[in-house]
Design an enzyme around this catalytic site. Structure first.
Site, mmCIF file in Angstrom:
data_model
loop_
_atom_site.group_PDB
_atom_site.id
_atom_site.type_symbol
_atom_site.label_atom_id
_atom_site.label_comp_id
_atom_site.label_asym_id
_atom_site.label_seq_id
_atom_site.Cartn_x
_atom_site.Cartn_y
_atom_site.Cartn_z
ATOM 1 N N GLU A 102 0.908 -1.070 -0.017
ATOM 2 C CA GLU A 102 0.034 -0.013 0.046
ATOM 3 C C GLU A 102 0.891 1.176 0.266
ATOM 4 O O GLU A 102 0.751 2.365 0.961
ATOM 5 C CB GLU A 102 -1.181 -0.096 1.080
ATOM 6 C CG GLU A 102 -2.124 -1.152 1.164
ATOM 7 C CD GLU A 102 -3.024 -0.928 2.213
ATOM 8 O OE1 GLU A 102 -2.723 -0.162 3.181
ATOM 9 O OE2 GLU A 102 -4.072 -1.727 2.286
ATOM 10 N N TYR A 245 -10.926 -2.778 -0.339
ATOM 11 C CA TYR A 245 -11.755 -2.905 0.970
ATOM 12 C C TYR A 245 -13.346 -2.276 0.632
ATOM 13 O O TYR A 245 -13.932 -2.888 1.338
ATOM 14 C CB TYR A 245 -11.299 -2.190 2.074
ATOM 15 C CG TYR A 245 -9.646 -2.440 2.371
ATOM 16 C CD1 TYR A 245 -9.600 -3.721 3.058
ATOM 17 C CD2 TYR A 245 -8.577 -1.810 2.124
ATOM 18 C CE1 TYR A 245 -8.269 -4.343 3.330
ATOM 19 C CE2 TYR A 245 -7.483 -2.140 2.473
ATOM 20 C CZ TYR A 245 -7.015 -3.457 2.974
ATOM 21 O OH TYR A 245 -5.893 -3.925 3.349
ATOM 22 N N TRP A 315 -9.222 -10.087 4.033
ATOM 23 C CA TRP A 315 -8.596 -9.432 5.495
ATOM 24 C C TRP A 315 -9.629 -9.061 6.428
ATOM 25 O O TRP A 315 -10.752 -8.818 6.170
ATOM 26 C CB TRP A 315 -8.128 -7.902 4.846
ATOM 27 C CG TRP A 315 -7.911 -6.981 6.055
ATOM 28 C CD1 TRP A 315 -8.487 -6.122 6.591
ATOM 29 C CD2 TRP A 315 -6.437 -7.095 6.546
ATOM 30 N NE1 TRP A 315 -7.729 -5.581 7.719
ATOM 31 C CE2 TRP A 315 -6.477 -5.836 7.444
ATOM 32 C CE3 TRP A 315 -5.293 -7.569 6.228
ATOM 33 C CZ2 TRP A 315 -5.389 -5.588 8.333
ATOM 34 C CZ3 TRP A 315 -4.102 -7.253 7.197
ATOM 35 C CH2 TRP A 315 -4.210 -6.376 8.193
#
Length: 386
Positions: A102, A245, A315
């Site tokens: 990231e 996400y 995740w």
């Protein structure tokens, strides 16, 4: 099968073996840094990480002051040398290498708004930093991350890949921007968000240079690649890890381009409207189950349309210390009981669903009622016995 019908079907039942995922496609889960999931900074030979220092004692202010007093104009850590140690020592067991995780979020959080290490920023974009320049440093940091990644990748490909037969890549944070309205301004804003957030790294990695809109909006604050650097960065990956996400809506905010001093967000010139993510701390999480079902179904749909996806990592495997809000968010498949001295783990409904999916068994939400009652009863009995 249409995208819509696929999502409807996934919301009812889904099993890994019912769909033609390639034999080498992997389904897994992940945690992250040792700091987030293990703690124990000074046990078994472990020493403090930058996050231990950041969360408990601030940024190395004394060390930075010593550097100033010494007269240093720069300070570095040789990333390529560190990477080679990893390749040499672990390459016979590690086949997939990610150089930086990231990176785009790291530079914005660490050098623009200053909410993560190394906590550099400047007013009015970040208010609690001792040093930094939010207008220039995110772009400088990103530029050198790309160069460091490409050097490590080149080393691996030249010296280790032939023998170890592994792969090397980089992970990019990629929420998906959608226009908030169908106006031309918001549609363009959504594309601009993709260029700034994702194209910032993918542009150089694929084409050897930054997106044109970044060059236009950032101007001379955006570092330029030399011809040699451009050739070095371009194509320096075997795979790209996509950390996704949530989806966001974007509204045009071109007025921010009129500011005399701008940071990354002002240069991007959009207002972001975030969606809800599943992070509840209870064992009953049917919303998370629906999310995973829909995501896997959508991934399969993308693969049927040509995406060369090789794996899916949920995740996270268990609740852990989230870097931005501590223990307030609980994204894990497994609940960690912080009131238990042994930090006992309990599977959430989503853990049971994912396990059934991976084993080729289907479990719809209606059939999960008894499972939910069982795990709730187990947790209740555990608390009453303490």
């Amino acid at each position: 099968m249409s995208f819509h019908s696929l999502l409807v079907f996934c919301a009812e039942t889904l099993s890994r073996h019912e769909f033609p995922f390639p034999p080498d496609f992997v389904f897994r889960s992940g945690t992250t840094t040792a700091y987030q999931s293990e703690g124990a900074a000074f046990q078994d030979g472990r020493t403090a990480s930058i996050w231990d220092t950041f969360a408990h004692a601030g940024l190395f202010l004394e060390d930075v002051q010593l550097m100033v007093e010494t007269g240093l104009e720069a300070y570095r850590r040789d990333f390529t040398a560190y990477a080679e140690v990893c390749f040499r020592e672990f390459g016979d067991r590690v086949l997939y290498w990610t150089t930086v995780n990231e990176a785009n979020i790291f530079v914005v959080g660490g050098y623009d708004i200053g909410i993560i290490p190394p906590q550099r920023c400047s007013s009015p974009f970040g208010m609690k930093c001792a040093v930094g320049n939010s207008s220039t440093e995110p772009y400088i940091a990103a530029h050198h991350i790309l160069l460091a990644h490409s050097l490590a990748a080149r080393l691996y490909k030249k010296k280790y890949q032939g023998k170890q037969q592994g792969f090397i890549g980089i992970n990019v944070y990629a929420y998906w921007p959608l226009p908030y309205t169908n106006t031309t301004e918001d549609v363009i804003a959504a594309q601009r968000t993709k260029d700034f957030l994702i194209g910032w790294f993918m542009g150089p990695l694929v084409f050897g240079d930054y997106p044109d809109i970044m060059k236009k909006n950032v101007g001379t604050r955006l570092p330029a690649f030399t011809k040699i650097e451009s050739e070095q960065v371009k194509g320096s990956f075997d795979f790209i890890g996509v950390n996704h996400y949530t989806t966001i809506y974007t509204r045009d905010k071109s007025s921010s381009l009129k500011m005399d001093t701008r940071d990354f967000n002002a240069d991007m010139a959009v207002k972001l409207i975030c969606q809800r993510t599943w992070k509840n701390a209870t064992l009953s999480d049917p919303g998370r189950v629906k999310y995973i079902q829909s995501f896997i179904g959508s991934l399969l749909d993308a693969m049927r349309n040509g995406s060369n996806a090789r794996g899916y990592f949920y995740w996270s495997f268990m609740d852990l210390f989230e870097l931005l809000d501590g223990y307030e968010s609980c994204y894990g498949l497994y609940y960690v009981d912080l009131n238990d001295k042994d930090l006992k783990r309990y599977p959430k409904l989503s853990a049971h669903w994912y396990s059934n999916f991976l084993k080729g068994q289907s479990m719809n939400l209606n059939g999960a009622t008894e499972v939910q009652k069982m795990i709730d009863s187990t947790l209740s009995q555990s608390h009453s016995s303490q």
